[in-house]
Design a protein around this motif. Structure first.
Motif, PDB file in Angstrom:
ATOM      1  N   LEU A   1      22.110 -26.521  25.937  1.00 40.07           N
ATOM      2  CA  LEU A   1      22.621 -26.218  24.759  1.00 40.07           C
ATOM      3  C   LEU A   1      21.326 -25.353  23.797  1.00 40.07           C
ATOM      4  O   LEU A   1      21.644 -24.594  23.331  1.00 40.07           O
ATOM      5  N   LEU A   2      20.124 -25.673  24.502  1.00 41.40           N
ATOM      6  CA  LEU A   2      18.810 -25.129  23.550  1.00 41.40           C
ATOM      7  C   LEU A   2      18.824 -23.663  24.158  1.00 41.40           C
ATOM      8  O   LEU A   2      18.598 -22.589  23.289  1.00 41.40           O
ATOM      9  N   GLY A   3      19.308 -23.387  25.187  1.00 43.34           N
ATOM     10  CA  GLY A   3      18.983 -21.965  25.849  1.00 43.34           C
ATOM     11  C   GLY A   3      20.265 -21.095  25.241  1.00 43.34           C
ATOM     12  O   GLY A   3      20.026 -19.953  24.892  1.00 43.34           O
ATOM     13  N   GLY A   4      21.343 -21.690  24.886  1.00 43.28           N
ATOM     14  CA  GLY A   4      22.345 -20.758  24.396  1.00 43.28           C
ATOM     15  C   GLY A   4      22.279 -20.427  22.990  1.00 43.28           C
ATOM     16  O   GLY A   4      22.438 -19.613  22.431  1.00 43.28           O
ATOM     17  N   LEU A   5      21.450 -21.339  22.310  1.00 42.61           N
ATOM     18  CA  LEU A   5      21.190 -21.444  20.867  1.00 42.61           C
ATOM     19  C   LEU A   5      20.028 -20.324  20.813  1.00 42.61           C
ATOM     20  O   LEU A   5      20.230 -19.340  19.863  1.00 42.61           O
ATOM     21  N   ALA A   6      19.056 -20.299  21.714  1.00 39.49           N
ATOM     22  CA  ALA A   6      18.255 -19.085  21.567  1.00 39.49           C
ATOM     23  C   ALA A   6      18.576 -17.677  21.693  1.00 39.49           C
ATOM     24  O   ALA A   6      18.425 -16.880  21.027  1.00 39.49           O
ATOM     25  N   ILE A   7      19.594 -17.573  22.686  1.00 41.47           N
ATOM     26  CA  ILE A   7      20.305 -16.192  22.944  1.00 41.47           C
ATOM     27  C   ILE A   7      21.171 -15.861  21.534  1.00 41.47           C
ATOM     28  O   ILE A   7      20.733 -14.684  20.994  1.00 41.47           O
ATOM     29  N   ILE A   8      21.880 -16.734  20.814  1.00 46.19           N
ATOM     30  CA  ILE A   8      22.457 -16.495  19.682  1.00 46.19           C
ATOM     31  C   ILE A   8      21.462 -16.015  18.424  1.00 46.19           C
ATOM     32  O   ILE A   8      21.672 -14.838  17.835  1.00 46.19           O
ATOM     33  N   VAL A   9      20.258 -16.805  18.336  1.00 45.31           N
ATOM     34  CA  VAL A   9      19.342 -16.432  17.489  1.00 45.31           C
ATOM     35  C   VAL A   9      18.812 -15.036  17.731  1.00 45.31           C
ATOM     36  O   VAL A   9      18.498 -14.333  16.997  1.00 45.31           O
ATOM     37  N   GLY A  10      18.412 -14.718  18.922  1.00 46.58           N
ATOM     38  CA  GLY A  10      17.875 -13.426  19.513  1.00 46.58           C
ATOM     39  C   GLY A  10      18.723 -12.325  19.098  1.00 46.58           C
ATOM     40  O   GLY A  10      18.133 -11.317  18.586  1.00 46.58           O
TER      41      GLY A  10
ATOM     42  N   VAL B   1      14.498 -18.744  13.897  1.00 48.02           N
ATOM     43  CA  VAL B   1      13.515 -18.305  15.188  1.00 48.02           C
ATOM     44  C   VAL B   1      12.652 -19.505  15.330  1.00 48.02           C
ATOM     45  O   VAL B   1      12.616 -19.886  16.627  1.00 48.02           O
ATOM     46  N   TYR B   2      11.875 -19.812  14.455  1.00 49.21           N
ATOM     47  CA  TYR B   2      10.859 -21.055  14.493  1.00 49.21           C
ATOM     48  C   TYR B   2      11.774 -22.348  14.894  1.00 49.21           C
ATOM     49  O   TYR B   2      11.248 -23.113  15.584  1.00 49.21           O
ATOM     50  N   PHE B   3      12.751 -22.546  14.353  1.00 47.78           N
ATOM     51  CA  PHE B   3      13.645 -23.721  14.768  1.00 47.78           C
ATOM     52  C   PHE B   3      13.956 -23.738  15.971  1.00 47.78           C
ATOM     53  O   PHE B   3      13.591 -24.770  16.960  1.00 47.78           O
ATOM     54  N   THR B   4      14.273 -22.401  16.740  1.00 49.70           N
ATOM     55  CA  THR B   4      14.882 -22.249  18.101  1.00 49.70           C
ATOM     56  C   THR B   4      13.594 -22.462  18.958  1.00 49.70           C
ATOM     57  O   THR B   4      13.478 -23.339  19.954  1.00 49.70           O
ATOM     58  N   GLN B   5      12.442 -21.862  18.633  1.00 49.86           N
ATOM     59  CA  GLN B   5      11.245 -21.958  19.519  1.00 49.86           C
ATOM     60  C   GLN B   5      10.786 -23.283  19.322  1.00 49.86           C
ATOM     61  O   GLN B   5      10.341 -23.839  20.723  1.00 49.86           O
ATOM     62  N   PHE B   6      10.404 -24.064  18.354  1.00 46.95           N
ATOM     63  CA  PHE B   6       9.997 -25.292  18.601  1.00 46.95           C
ATOM     64  C   PHE B   6      10.779 -26.370  19.273  1.00 46.95           C
ATOM     65  O   PHE B   6      10.322 -27.260  20.117  1.00 46.95           O
ATOM     66  N   LEU B   7      12.013 -26.207  19.112  1.00 45.02           N
ATOM     67  CA  LEU B   7      13.125 -27.198  19.943  1.00 45.02           C
ATOM     68  C   LEU B   7      12.845 -26.706  21.603  1.00 45.02           C
ATOM     69  O   LEU B   7      12.830 -27.780  22.244  1.00 45.02           O
ATOM     70  N   ASP B   8      12.663 -25.386  21.760  1.00 46.51           N
ATOM     71  CA  ASP B   8      12.652 -25.189  23.144  1.00 46.51           C
ATOM     72  C   ASP B   8      11.189 -25.467  23.677  1.00 46.51           C
ATOM     73  O   ASP B   8      11.129 -26.060  24.817  1.00 46.51           O
ATOM     74  N   LYS B   9      10.209 -25.523  22.828  1.00 43.70           N
ATOM     75  CA  LYS B   9       8.850 -25.965  23.413  1.00 43.70           C
ATOM     76  C   LYS B   9       8.755 -27.499  23.555  1.00 43.70           C
ATOM     77  O   LYS B   9       8.019 -27.797  24.404  1.00 43.70           O
ATOM     78  N   THR B  10       9.408 -28.120  22.729  1.00 46.70           N
ATOM     79  CA  THR B  10       9.312 -29.615  22.759  1.00 46.70           C
ATOM     80  C   THR B  10      10.673 -30.319  23.486  1.00 46.70           C
ATOM     81  O   THR B  10      10.468 -31.322  23.688  1.00 46.70           O
ATOM     82  N   SER B  11      11.312 -29.393  24.231  1.00 45.40           N
ATOM     83  CA  SER B  11      12.475 -29.736  24.912  1.00 45.40           C
ATOM     84  C   SER B  11      12.107 -30.779  26.172  1.00 45.40           C
ATOM     85  O   SER B  11      12.521 -31.516  26.278  1.00 45.40           O
TER      86      SER B  11
ATOM     87  N   ASN C   1      12.682 -10.947  23.359  1.00 45.96           N
ATOM     88  CA  ASN C   1      11.897 -12.054  23.899  1.00 45.96           C
ATOM     89  C   ASN C   1      12.768 -13.193  23.767  1.00 45.96           C
ATOM     90  O   ASN C   1      12.691 -14.378  24.561  1.00 45.96           O
ATOM     91  N   ILE C   2      13.301 -13.543  22.561  1.00 39.12           N
ATOM     92  CA  ILE C   2      14.029 -14.841  22.155  1.00 39.12           C
ATOM     93  C   ILE C   2      15.230 -14.779  23.376  1.00 39.12           C
ATOM     94  O   ILE C   2      15.519 -15.940  23.970  1.00 39.12           O
ATOM     95  N   ILE C   3      15.886 -13.785  23.442  1.00 33.13           N
ATOM     96  CA  ILE C   3      16.976 -13.825  24.169  1.00 33.13           C
ATOM     97  C   ILE C   3      16.599 -14.028  25.736  1.00 33.13           C
ATOM     98  O   ILE C   3      17.252 -14.889  26.300  1.00 33.13           O
ATOM     99  N   LEU C   4      15.532 -13.342  26.104  1.00 37.51           N
ATOM    100  CA  LEU C   4      14.810 -13.718  27.271  1.00 37.51           C
ATOM    101  C   LEU C   4      14.530 -15.161  27.515  1.00 37.51           C
ATOM    102  O   LEU C   4      14.924 -15.808  28.713  1.00 37.51           O
ATOM    103  N   TRP C   5      13.917 -15.815  26.722  1.00 35.78           N
ATOM    104  CA  TRP C   5      13.415 -17.307  26.847  1.00 35.78           C
ATOM    105  C   TRP C   5      14.526 -18.146  26.855  1.00 35.78           C
ATOM    106  O   TRP C   5      14.407 -19.192  27.347  1.00 35.78           O
ATOM    107  N   GLY C   6      15.824 -17.508  26.171  1.00 39.49           N
ATOM    108  CA  GLY C   6      17.082 -18.503  26.281  1.00 39.49           C
ATOM    109  C   GLY C   6      17.382 -18.479  27.690  1.00 39.49           C
ATOM    110  O   GLY C   6      17.957 -19.611  28.185  1.00 39.49           O
ATOM    111  N   ILE C   7      17.477 -17.532  28.299  1.00 38.83           N
ATOM    112  CA  ILE C   7      18.108 -17.455  29.539  1.00 38.83           C
ATOM    113  C   ILE C   7      17.084 -18.292  30.626  1.00 38.83           C
ATOM    114  O   ILE C   7      17.300 -19.119  31.400  1.00 38.83           O
ATOM    115  N   ILE C   8      15.779 -18.287  30.252  1.00 38.30           N
ATOM    116  CA  ILE C   8      14.843 -19.008  31.079  1.00 38.30           C
ATOM    117  C   ILE C   8      14.990 -20.593  30.762  1.00 38.30           C
ATOM    118  O   ILE C   8      14.915 -21.241  31.845  1.00 38.30           O
TER     119      ILE C   8
END
Length: 521
Positions: A228-237, A75-85, A135-142
């Motif tokens: 790529l990062l959005g798809g990864l977030a959806i999988i983690v969610g 989760v944190y790996f995904t979040q920080f990648l998304d945040k610093t994208s 929330n993780i799935i939703l932010w992956g879509i966003i």
């Protein structure tokens, strides 16, 4: 004991501690049904009735370690990648530049700030892991939607929504760690997921480097990053929803016996697990606790540099004279430094039962690195030394990991925990909002005022850390004195004290209300 125990809470029993009390479990049921007690009382009694061997508890902890820290890390790996994208996209053709780039960076933390308290209290009413997964799935879509727009307004709106979705992550992960692990295990487990901040810097740098070689015209390189990062977030969610347990009471990965053992394992720490009822008195206590505001100050002082460096570190390295591709690769050792520091500070924190000293260890190298960047500015032939200084700066990031562990170990009462975690993350957002404005375009390429600000803020934090440590030690001395006085007055033996300690563990008392709660310095 009136200074330590809320009179409307269940207090020390006036009965003889060893007298038969046939209505003990009836009382437990009434406590749960009234909303006063902890959810743990649905599985275990107010007093320990089952003992588990040390070997059994070690096996149980290993089983938990395979699932909880692993998923938290994902989760944190995904979040920080998304945040610093945005940081990676900034040198890969992102159409947002200059002051608009600063504002888009800020938008994430505005969303974070606006929705932090609502999301924490919504999560308290729901199954927290399921809420997190959605929330993780939703932010992956966003995140994937970032690839379909090029305008400033759309990017600002999407980053704002991303912040709203991601603001629940840290409070929920801290709560889960505090439910399943003992105090002397929490900092290490927090470091196991927080280390992803550094790993994402390494991973993201290499991925962005690879994508930078793409020379097709059908899609811009920065858009590939977002997809790529959005798809990864959806999988983690999806993984979070299916396998991350909400609490020991509802952990499907454990048998009923193991769930009971998980609760008994943390009973003596007096931290409790969860309570679905929002308690106004606990909110007030959190707001009146001086330590809350020192944690706010700590979070601000370490988050302002984070807000600056997470979005501008690549730009700073590029200013030394490197190309965009070289910058992506040269930023990765900073992530390795952050990883090592986080793991060492987490290990030391649990090993020595300290929380503030590891923060000091993390800040000193950053202060030195900032001083080097200021002192070496403009000197020809110093690219290597400047690069080394940027790697030293990476150590400060582990300070927030220790703050998370501090909150987990030093707060009791579910509503108070949620309130302090929310306040901490609001401070984190505020600090990052301020941080995005530290490096101004007019100060490019050296950004000397911003580097000076970072150094000064972290020097101030050194003193705040020692003050907070002193307060916790002083509170422990007072608690021990009052408990000894009560023990002498009632003529309690060691066994009697232990029995009362067990009775207080799952009553959803705050750390101030519970006389058996011990603070970690």
């Amino acid at each position: 004991m009136t200074s330590l125990i809320d009179r409307k809470s269940l207090e020390f029993s006036e009965k003889e501690p060893h007298s038969p009390e046939k209505d003990d479990f009836d009382a437990t049921v009434s406590v749960v049904e009234s909303g006063e007690g902890d959810e743990a009382l649905r599985l275990v009694g107010r007093e320990r009735v089952q003992q588990f061997s040390e070997e059994y508890n070690k096996r149980l902890r290993r089983k938990l370690d395979l699932v909880i820290p692993t998923i938290c890390a994902a989760v944190y790996f995904t979040q920080f990648l998304d945040k610093t994208s945005l940081n990676y996209a900034s040198i890969m053709g992102l159409p947002i530049t200059g002051q608009h780039y600063n504002l888009v960076s800020l938008a994430f933390y505005l969303g974070f700030l606006v929705f932090e308290f609502p999301t924490v209290y919504i999560a308290q009413k729901l199954r927290i892991a399921k809420y997190l997964g959605c929330n993780i799935i939703l932010w992956g879509i966003i995140l994937m939607l970032h690839a379909v727009t090029t305008s400033f307004g759309s990017f600002f709106a999407l980053r704002f929504l991303l912040g709203m979705c991601e603001c629940c992550v840290a409070p929920i992960l801290i709560l889960i760690i505090s439910m399943f692990y003992k105090k002397n295990e929490q900092a290490t487990r927090v470091s196991w997921f927080y280390v992803m901040n550094g790993l994402t810097q390494v991973f993201g740098g290499f991925v962005a480097y690879g994508i930078s070689f793409y020379d097709g015209n059908r899609i811009a390189p920065y858009k590939i990053v977002y997809l790529l990062l959005g798809g990864l977030a959806i999988i983690v969610g999806v993984v979070v929803i299916l396998w991350l347990p909400d609490s020991p009471v509802h952990a499907r990965i454990l048998t009923k016996e193991e769930r009971i053992a998980a609760l008994e394992r943390v009973r003596d720490d007096q931290g409790g697990t969860e309570n679905k009822r929002l308690k106004k008195d606990q909110v007030i206590e959190a707001l009146l606790d001086i330590r809350t505001w020192l944690i706010v100050l700590t979070t601000l002082l370490t988050s302002i540099p984070n807000g600056a460096l997470s979005n501008f570190s690549n730009i700073i390295i590029k200013s030394f004279g490197y190309t965009s591709r070289q910058t992506l690769i040269l930023s990765t050792p900073g992530g390795v430094v952050a990883c090592i520091t986080t793991l060492l500070c987490g290990w030391y924190s649990d090993r020595k039962n300290e929380r503030m000293i590891p923060i000091v260890f993390a800040l000193v190298p950053t202060i030195v690195g900032s001083a080097m960047l200021i002192g070496l500015n403009g000197k020809a032939g110093e690219k290597g030394a400047l690069l080394f200084a940027t790697y030293l700066i990476g150590t400060f990031g582990s300070a927030l990991s220790t703050v998370y562990a501090y909150n987990a170990s030093n707060t009791s009462g579910h509503t108070k925990k949620n309130t302090i975690n929310a306040i901490t993350l609001v401070s984190f957002a505020l600090g990052n909002i301020i941080g995005t404005e530290i490096f101004q375009p007019k100060d490019a390429p050296a950004y000397i005022p911003g580097k000076i600000a970072i150094m000064v803020l972290l020097i101030v934090q050194l003193f705040v850390s020692f003050l907070l440590r002193w307060i916790n030690l002083r509170l422990n001395v007072k608690k021990r004195a009052v408990l000894e006085e009560e023990r002498a007055r009632r003529g309690w033996t060691d066994a009697d004290v232990q029995k009362e300690r067990e009775r207080h563990a799952f009553l959803d008392l705050t750390d101030k209300q519970n006389p058996f709660f011990i603070y970690t310095a």
